[in-house]
Design an enzyme around this catalytic site. Sequence first.
Site, short mmCIF file in Angstrom:
data_model
loop_
_atom_site.label_atom_id
_atom_site.label_comp_id
_atom_site.label_asym_id
_atom_site.label_seq_id
_atom_site.Cartn_x
_atom_site.Cartn_y
_atom_site.Cartn_z
N TYR A 101 0.86 -1.19 0.00
CA TYR A 101 0.00 0.00 0.00
C TYR A 101 0.89 1.23 0.00
CZ TYR A 101 -3.22 3.63 1.45
OH TYR A 101 -3.96 4.80 1.49
N GLU A 189 -3.15 7.56 -4.43
CA GLU A 189 -3.06 6.26 -3.74
C GLU A 189 -2.84 5.12 -4.71
OE1 GLU A 189 -5.93 4.83 -0.34
OE2 GLU A 189 -6.55 3.83 -2.18
#
Length: 383
Positions: A101, A189
């Site tokens: 992530y 992101e």
Amino acid sequence: MRFYEYQAKALFRAAGIPVPEGRLVRTPEEAREAATALGGKVAVKVQIPIGGRGKAGGVRLAPSPEGAEAAARELLAKEIRGYRVDRLLVEEAVPIRQEFYLSLTLDRARQTSVLIASAEGGVDIEELAATRPDRIGRVWIDPLLGLRSFHAADVAAQAGIPSELLGPFVERVLQIGQIQAQHDALLVEINPLALLEDGRLIALDAKLETDDNAAFRHPEWEAEESAAGEHPLERRAREEGLAYVKLSGNVGVIGNGAGLVMTTLDMIQRQGGRPANFLDIGGGAQADVVRRALRLVLDDPDVTAVLINVFGGITRCDEVARGLLQALDGVEVRVPLVVRLAGTREAEGRALLEGTPLEPAATFLEAARLVVQRASEGRGDRP
Ligand code: GDP
Ligand code: MN
């Protein structure tokens, strides 16, 4: 502005971030053609302006062009968390070794950007933050200094990114820093940032949200599809001239005046409830506006109870009550309705509601408490 994955990926690619080869399609036939062109084995992904598609069944792996066509046919008939699926991204399926992530966003409390990374990507970061906060690395960026390589190395160490990946990982961090600056982004992101079997570190998903306040210096945004981020109920509200914002909870809210409605949202939250929407019907609201507002809120499948909070000043309570009764006429009221009526001609308004499915509440606090209770009871059996 929230970008669709395929739009964000185009910008990521332009910044040098590797992304899978892919094509945007709108029909099952196009999906099959795209799969053929991409080598047969593909991922078919719904394009909606929210995440969590994997869990909601919006990402399918197809072993062949025929499989891609079948998956596309199913997905295009679907509605995922309120969004009708009208376009898909077909991408070459890639063999994944590990998912990470990585994001860069604003920390409003600290008034700086924050770089966030984890060696456990793929899942919701919110979920991971709740269950294993120690698995998430965070580095705050001094805006005068800007994002540097050592920030990337720091977050990598905190997150436990394998040291042999440090080179490409730092490169990705600097690339999302470049994207943030170039596009005035509130959020960049990559989840998952995937390590492939062949050793590449690529963006398998891409999320980009930009700051509308910077629109004046981004004429290119106008060319992007403006539907991104708009819930179908929001579009309908806009067309009907209602000030409505879809939220994630289950307590429907209707009020007059933005301040009152926002206070109502706070009160519901304070009573342990979660608002399903913001809806301001404005001052001097006439019966037909109230009716359209009620119909809109009741058409939200998430809603399990509704609070109508109207302060009569300019608005007359008997006018509102009459509007509510008219709105109920011909509408299947599938959830409890709580009404707080206060102000001009309050007694007349209440008298009109007697013997109807509308439960009156004497005060703001009582109304909030009551609606949260009704919402959690999940009572859908009222007339
Ligand atoms: P989200 O659920 O909306 O965040 O959608 P993602 O694009 O992140 O996809 C969810 C999951 O699907 C990812 O975490 C991957 O595990 C999987 N996935 C997506 N694309 C591919 C692909 O090309 N190959 C493989 N093997 N898995 C994929
Ligand atoms: Mn994702």
